[in-house]
Design an enzyme around this catalytic site. Structure first.
Site, PDB file in Angstrom:
ATOM      1  N   SER A 120       0.808  -1.218   0.000  1.00 45.60           N
ATOM      2  CA  SER A 120       0.000   0.000   0.000  1.00 45.60           C
ATOM      3  C   SER A 120       0.843   1.271   0.000  1.00 45.60           C
ATOM      4  CB  SER A 120      -0.936   0.010   1.217  1.00 45.60           C
ATOM      5  OG  SER A 120      -0.194  -0.126   2.398  1.00 45.60           O
ATOM      6  N   GLU A 153      -5.363  -0.383  -8.379  1.00 44.16           N
ATOM      7  CA  GLU A 153      -4.327   0.536  -8.847  1.00 44.16           C
ATOM      8  C   GLU A 153      -3.174  -0.292  -9.395  1.00 44.16           C
ATOM      9  OE1 GLU A 153      -4.316   4.341  -6.054  1.00 44.16           O
ATOM     10  OE2 GLU A 153      -4.300   2.516  -4.868  1.00 44.16           O
ATOM     11  N   ASN A 192      -3.849   5.897  -1.381  1.00 44.69           N
ATOM     12  CA  ASN A 192      -3.195   6.162  -0.098  1.00 44.69           C
ATOM     13  C   ASN A 192      -2.450   7.490  -0.058  1.00 44.69           C
ATOM     14  OD1 ASN A 192      -3.985   3.995   1.627  1.00 44.69           O
ATOM     15  ND2 ASN A 192      -2.833   2.637   0.299  1.00 44.69           N
TER      16      ASN A 192
END
Length: 298
Positions: A120, A153, A192
């Site tokens: 992430s 993503e 993020n």
């Protein structure tokens, strides 16, 4: 895109969701983790997760039965990956753990296997050299509650093959994702890059005793119309992931507030097994957290 067999390494907060979503959409999925005990826990989580698919997606019993048939389990990495067209890594956000994993993976994976990291916050270029196949390596990041928040993503590093990039985009579409191609490396990707500062600011306010958890969440929910506040989001993300991300920042910067965040998360949550939604308690208690009460925003 000729992917048929997928291996998901790691059955934690996102790993087991990725595995089930992929199996639900017709792919053969092998779930790999460090030992059989962890894999047994994953099987129980799949049973719980299947109920969410029924509630949120109106999944039929036939669809769920097929998903379960598509799942297999192995704690031997070489066996888990021996036929994989794609391996999705979803192990802890710790660079050393990931490097060790990729070095071991490179020794046993077939030449055809594409590697994708669900990290992430970390960049694929940090690990590309350790994969033994940098041209077949990239990032594939999913949001929590993947079956509802269906974003993928896909981020290349400078050495990623364009064909591999396109193939992974096609795969993400095939498992029901809205694909979000990222052409240049960006820590935190898109999601993020937006979310982590929010969660970090919330924890800073909490640690500095500016306000309490429920008030911080209530502020965000009332002011923006969001269904969940930052601490509710953290419970879904998992307290362990929040701890790892904050620890990396604290170690790098020695920021006293971040050091206190790390200390507080460890002592008050991790050491007590309060890891978020999956353990039934984190910043809130589940399955009925107070932020879902009809009077919470009053």
């Amino acid at each position: 895109m000729n992917f048929k067999k997928i291996t998901v390494a790691g059955s934690g907060v996102l790993g087991y969701q990725i595995a089930f979503q992929t199996a639900f959409h017709g792919f053969e999925v092998t779930v790999y983790d460090i030992n059989d005990e962890v894999l047994e826990k994953a099987k129980k989580k799949f049973e719980i997760l299947s109920k969410s698919y029924q509630d949120d997606l109106n999944a039929t019993q036939e669809q769920l039965d097929t998903a379960f048939k598509n799942l297999s389990y192995n704690s031997d990495l070489a066996l888990a990956v021996k036929d994989a067209d794609l391996l999705i890594e979803a192990i802890p956000e710790d660079p050393k753990i990931k490097i060790d994993f990729y070095e071991n993976l490179a020794k046993v994976a077939p030449e055809k296997t594409i590697f994708a990291s669900n990290s992430s916050t970390l960049l694929p270029s940090q690990f590309a050299a350790y994969t033994g196949r940098p041209e077949k390596f990239l990032a594939l990041h999913f949001a929590n509650e993947i079956w509802k928040h269906n974003t993928a993503e896909i981020m290349k590093h400078p050495g990623t093959s364009s064909d591999v990039f396109d193939e992974v985009i096609d795969f993400a579409k095939a498992i029901g994702m809205v694909t979000l191609p990222i052409y240049k490396e960006q820590p935190g990707y898109i999601l993020n890059s937006l979310l982590v500062p929010l969660l970090g600011a919330a924890m800073d306010l909490w640690v500095k005793e500016v306000s309490d958890i429920e008030t911080i969440d209530k502020t965000w929910m009332v002011a923006t119309g969001a269904p969940t506040g930052p601490f509710g989001i953290l419970d879904v993300v998992g307290v362990t992931t929040a701890y790892n991300i904050n620890k990396m920042e604290a170690d790098a910067t020695q920021n006293p507030v971040k050091l206190e965040v790390v200390k507080k998360l460890k002592e008050e949550y991790i050491d007590k097994g309060k890891l978020g939604v999956l353990t039934g308690e984190g910043f809130y208690k589940y399955p009925n957290p107070s932020y879902q009460d009809k009077d919470f925003l009053k």
